[in-house]
Design an enzyme around this catalytic site. Structure first.
Site, PDB file in Angstrom:
ATOM      1  N   LYS A 230      14.084  -5.811 -14.442  1.00 53.78           N
ATOM      2  CA  LYS A 230      13.822  -6.337 -13.116  1.00 53.78           C
ATOM      3  C   LYS A 230      13.368  -7.776 -13.191  1.00 53.78           C
ATOM      4  CE  LYS A 230      11.990  -2.087 -11.009  1.00 53.78           C
ATOM      5  NZ  LYS A 230      10.745  -1.550 -10.431  1.00 53.78           N
TER       6      LYS A 230
ATOM      7  N   ARG B 124       1.167  -6.177   3.596  1.00 59.88           N
ATOM      8  CA  ARG B 124       1.420  -6.439   5.016  1.00 59.88           C
ATOM      9  C   ARG B 124       1.439  -5.123   5.793  1.00 59.88           C
ATOM     10  NH1 ARG B 124       6.471  -4.193   4.679  1.00 59.88           N
ATOM     11  NH2 ARG B 124       7.542  -4.643   2.734  1.00 59.88           N
TER      12      ARG B 124
END
Lengths: 477, 557
Positions: free
Chosen positions: A158, A292
């Protein structure tokens, strides 16, 4: 408490945030792009300012313009919503620098958790289980192969700076590693300006379980239970529910505590989500922290009774958490369905266009978060999600039946939607049993789409045969 | 949007076929005894409401057909008994298939034949009641039905009880052919026997009353009542349409139509039927044989007219000219016969129709009690405003009015009731229809008939009494007049025209032709004169009737 807040977002989340603000007696300022002048978040706003063109980079990502509006209109804080600038550390920093409050964790925290390799290291230090893999950046393919053999194939490589799957590769053996390593490095370099990669064991077909966290400025951290977001297609969540049926109370507590440790590993404030994967043996591994508010936050609100956006704002203004962990209670079961303007049978092609009419479901324990209205033109520039249906039930099957009922009532005229697919999904066996994992939707998609055809709209010609005849008549003469 | 809903419905239907794991719920039949639609307005009501509402639609007042059980529940006091012999099937003409049909009706109906008789009380008046049931072979007139009627009439005669039959029938019983036709004759003969023996037979025609039943016992009642909207016919609408292919006007052959044509006495709403029958039975069953006003009746001995001319004293009224009295007699606001009737009588029950052609609203008659004594009354009507005056033909009766009066007086004679006639008419109607239907004959018959009555009669002239049209109601034992009433050979205007060819000489004519109440008294035409406020009238009527009753009794001896 703040007196005025700028909401730096659009669509349903902007409306959602505004609603809590109004209930709290806080004035709001909306910003919008030229493509959004008719959007609901603008139409409902008492104050709204156009900040640029339709492309997000010209408007909703235009930090300078947003900050200018916030300062000029006397705002005291900025709520970034989700997506767009919500996890942008630079923006968070700039907001603080101009003397406003960013509703969310500080830029440094966003950065620390946004660097996935760094986050992985932090979690290991905090004793949060992570998938076997590299401790940090992979220097080269050879080290990667060594680590992969230790963890066991398949593995993922990744991008350390990335997210959303870009620069990510699944590797099943050493040959593939050699073949893919450079390609992935290049892609990460292009996408994020940083080619660093790290390695993790691929947990095959896990459940995606996340924990909602609230952390106040006083250092108190609680979790609001889990969310099972495993009904996904291409890593996009489609149906979410809470609580997850696979979790025993003990496992839920363990994961919740791990989530709290993960948050406490950094200096965190506000709402956040700690994502885990849960493998077949009910072993869980940390994936990432979302710093968030999340799309699926309403299901947690349904079962806990806590208004998460309200708490975000209270925390940002310095208030402490309203409850302790032991006071937190989960009541019943909640499910969310995301309604997207897209055509599932046509490879989920987005379906922008005008909403001619709609009927939204209602009734007991049903919540609709949406920003569409009859006559609203869905813009091709933005996300295709047009509504969220959230239901609460006394238990899981009750909630599923209620969601089916809602989808039976829902009518959206003018654009194609995935509502039919959602509806047939609620009859899928592993959905009914709660045993589905992140691969289930994709593997059963062909079957589901077959049933989904029932919900296809007839062609326009079929709808208006008279009009067709009128067109034919002059030729016949 | 409608299209979208339709489309969604289709989609969900398809989906349901795939996802319904349980077998679909078994469709439950709505229990037959739960709801019934009104056959007239379609109003859907629970049978409980129908039952409580006596099977009358609360919306459109349609009177539904009801079987024996419900009819008896509505009409009878508790504790009646069935009096028929159990029915045993007969097949007088060996008609094929009749037995099966009869057996089926026997098993599926409340009744054991198309008519059943009970003995019991209606508002405490003992009576024999027959009820026909259309559920039993359409209530047709078979030989068992005939036998039962004859037996019931015989028993009523024996026990001196009134008899009431609620008819409901399609007519003759086809399966018994000529034997059924014979029943018409047998039962009519039995009705005649019963009536000649002084029996009271009330026929209540209920929906439907047709064919051989209409043409026999249903139409022979001393009193014929019916319910609103009842179909009453000889040849039913289907028969007429199929035989002579004539289209029938709306409302043809309904109860309302028959009342208008004089063949039915009264339409009574089902909810009032029991009360009306009770009243009629009491009127016929009264043991009282003289007028007995009570003290409180005499306390209201004066009638306060609607308009009183206060300037006019009794003294002045003595000095009125003949023509002034004519004008007073014609005053539309003057006391009218109906007011006098209501002043004198109670329990007024009007009966209509001449049983020949029509019901004339100008002549009104019926039953009432006078100081407790049942009497038959007949009075004329004029109307006070133009609307009612036009409806009542300005108080000028047609021949059917006189024939109705005669019919009612015949009933009074048969049942030994005194007769009171109250008269205010300018005269019989001179017109085409009147002549066509034999006005002269009608008046002549009345003169002979009234003059030969054995029952006591009093006539009272309250206003105008014009010529033959008045005398045809005034051939009584005693004639009373109000002081400002006039009795004339013809109107003073006509008199002046005929004699002097000058209508302006009307006052002179009035003065000379002798027409005031005082003149009548002096000429021995009238027996007694009363003031317009009716003071002394009650006492005089009571005394006169009682005296006449005594005299007639002695004459009989």
């Amino acid at each position: 408490m703040f007196r005025k807040i700028l909401i730096a977002n659009r669509g349903e989340i902007a409306v959602r945030i505004m609603r809590s603000c109004r209930e709290m007696g806080i004035d709001t300022v909306m910003v919008y792009s030229t493509a959004d002048s008719n959007a609901l978040h603008v139409q409902l706003a008492s104050e709204a300012y156009c900040i640029g063109g339709p492309l997000p980079k010209d408007s909703y990502l235009n930090m300078q313009a947003i900050l200018t509006v916030a300062l000029e209109t006397g705002c005291e804080a900025i709520h970034p919503g989700y997506g767009l600038l919500s996890e942008n550390a630079d923006f968070a920093n700039m907001v603080e620098e101009v003397g406003l409050k960013f509703i969310g964790p500080c830029g440094a925290t966003i950065d620390a958790l946004g660097d996935k390799a760094n986050a992985r290291r932090l979690m290991i230090e905090a004793d949060v289980p992570v998938p076997p893999g590299s401790d940090g950046i992979l220097p080269n393919a050879e080290v990667a192969i060594e680590l992969a053999e230790k963890a066991g194939y398949p593995v993922l490589i990744k991008a350390a700076a990335g997210g959303g799957g870009r620069g990510m590769r699944r590797i099943d053996n050493a040959e593939q590693m050699i073949a893919m390593f450079n390609e992935a490095t290049l892609e990460a370099q292009n996408a994020f300006g940083d080619g660093s990669l790290y390695l993790e064991k691929l947990i095959e077909n896990p459940k995606h379980i996340e924990f909602q966290i609230l952390a106040d400025q006083q250092g108190n951290v609680i979790h609001l239970g889990d969310r099972d977001c495993s009904w996904q297609r291409r890593r996009q969540k489609v149906i979410e529910e809470t609580p997850c049926t696979r979790l025993s109370d003990q496992l839920r507590n363990e994961m919740g505590e791990a989530a709290i440790r993960a948050i406490k590993a950094v200096e965190y404030e506000g709402a956040g989500t700690v994502e885990f994967v849960l493998d077949k043996n009910n072993k869980f591994y940390f994936i990432e922290v979302n710093t968030r508010i999340q799309v699926e936050h309403p299901i947690t609100e349904m079962v806990t009774g806590i208004d998460i956006v309200r708490e975000q704002i209270r925390i940002a203004s310095g208030a402490s958490l309203p409850i302790t962990q032991s006071e937190m209670q989960i009541r019943g079961h909640a499910i969310e369905c995301r309604i997207n303007a897209e055509k599932p049978s046509d490879n989920f092609r987005p379906s922008p266009g005008k909403i001619k009419n709609y009927i939204m479901p209602g009734g007991r324990s049903v919540r609709i978060d949406s920003a569409i209205y009859p006559g609203y033109e869905i813009s091709p520039y933005y996300d295709s999600m047009i509504a969220k249906i959230i239901v609460h039930g006394n238990n899981r099957s009750h909630a599923i039946r209620r969601m089916r009922r809602c989808l039976e009532e829902l009518i959206i005229d003018g654009v194609d939607t995935n509502a039919g697919l959602l509806y047939v999904s609620l009859f899928e066996q592993s959905m009914i049993r709660g045993t589905y994992d992140t691969s289930t939707l994709e593997s059963s998609l062909d079957d589901l789409l077959e049933y989904e055809t029932i919900f296809h709209l007839p062609d326009s010609a079929e709808l208006n045969p008279e009009e067709d005849n009128e067109l034919v008549l002059p030729e016949e003469r | 949007m409608k299209d979208s809903f339709d489309l969604r419905r289709e989609q969900l239907e398809k989906m349901n076929k795939l996802t319904r794991l349980r077998a679909p719920a078994k469709k439950k039949e709505i229990p037959a005894d739960l709801f019934t639609a009104c056959p007239q307005c379609g109003n859907y009501l629970s049978n409980r409401i129908w039952y409580d509402n006596l099977y009358v639609c609360p919306n459109c007042n349609k009177h539904l057909r009801i079987g024996v059980k419900n009819r008896l529940r509505i009409i009878m006091d508790d504790g009646y008994e069935f009096i028929d012999q159990p029915s045993e099937f007969r097949n007088p003409i060996e008609f094929p298939g009749y037995q099966e049909k009869w057996q089926k009706a026997y098993e599926n109906t409340d009744a054991d034949e198309a008519i059943v008789f009970v003995k019991g009380t209606i508002e405490a008046e003992l009576v024999i009641v027959g009820v026909m049931d259309t559920n039993f072979l359409m209530g047709s007139l078979g030989s068992i039905v005939g036998d039962r009627i004859i037996k019931a009439l015989g028993r009523a005669q024996e026990e001196q009880l009134p008899l009431i039959i609620f008819t409901a029938s399609g007519g003759a019983r086809m399966q018994e052919a000529i034997i059924s036709l014979m029943q018409m004759r047998y039962v009519s003969e039995a009705v005649g026997r019963f009536q000649r023996a002084g029996g009271l037979y009330i026929s209540v025609m209920t929906d439907p009353t047709t064919g051989g039943v209409t043409a026999s016992f249903a139409s022979l009642g001393n009193i014929i009542l019916t319910e609103p909207g009842t179909l009453i016919a000889f040849a039913g609408p289907r028969v007429i349409r199929d035989t002579i292919r004539q289209e029938l006007p709306e409302g043809f052959q309904t109860a309302e139509h028959l009342v208008e044509h004089g063949f039915v006495d009264r339409i009574i709403e089902r909810k009032n039927l029991k009360e009306s029958l009770g009243k009629l039975l009491r009127l016929h069953n009264s043991k009282q044989n003289k007028v007995e006003y009570k003290e409180e009746d005499y306390q209201k001995d004066k009638f306060l007219p609607i308009q009183t001319n206060q300037e006019e004293s009794a003294q002045e009224s003595q000095e009125l000219t003949a023509f002034q009295r004519v004008k007073k007699a014609r005053d539309p606001h003057r006391i009218c016969p109906r007011q006098v009737l209501e002043f004198l009588c109670q329990d007024i029950f009007e009966l209509k129709g001449d049983r020949l052609y029509a019901d004339d609203p100008t002549i009104c008659g019926g039953l009432a009690t006078l100081g407790g004594l049942p009497i038959t009354f007949v009075h004329t009507k004029k109307g006070r405003d133009l609307d009612s005056q036009m409806k009542l033909n300005f108080g000028m009766p047609h021949p059917e009015g006189y024939r109705k009066a005669r019919r009612l007086m015949q009933e009074a004679e048969d049942f030994g009731r005194p007769i009171l006639t109250i008269i205010d008419t300018p005269g019989a109607y001179p017109g085409l229809g009147s002549e066509n239907r034999g006005m002269g004959e009608a008046l002549a018959q009345n003169l002979r008939f009234m003059s030969s009555l054995r029952t006591p009669t009093i006539a009272l002239i309250t206003g105008e009494a014009g010529s033959g049209g008045a005398i045809a109601l005034a051939c009584s034992d005693k004639l009373f007049m109000l002081e400002n009433a006039v009795y004339t050979i013809l109107s003073p205007e006509g008199f002046a025209t005929i004699l002097w060819k000058d209508v302006s000489k009307v006052e002179e004519a009035a003065a000379n032709m002798r027409l005031t109440a005082q003149d009548m008294f002096e000429l021995n035409v009238c027996d007694q004169v009363f003031p317009d406020d009716l003071s002394g009238l009650k006492q005089a009527i009571a005394n006169t009737f009682n005296q006449l009753i005594e005299e007639k009794k002695e004459n009989v001896k």
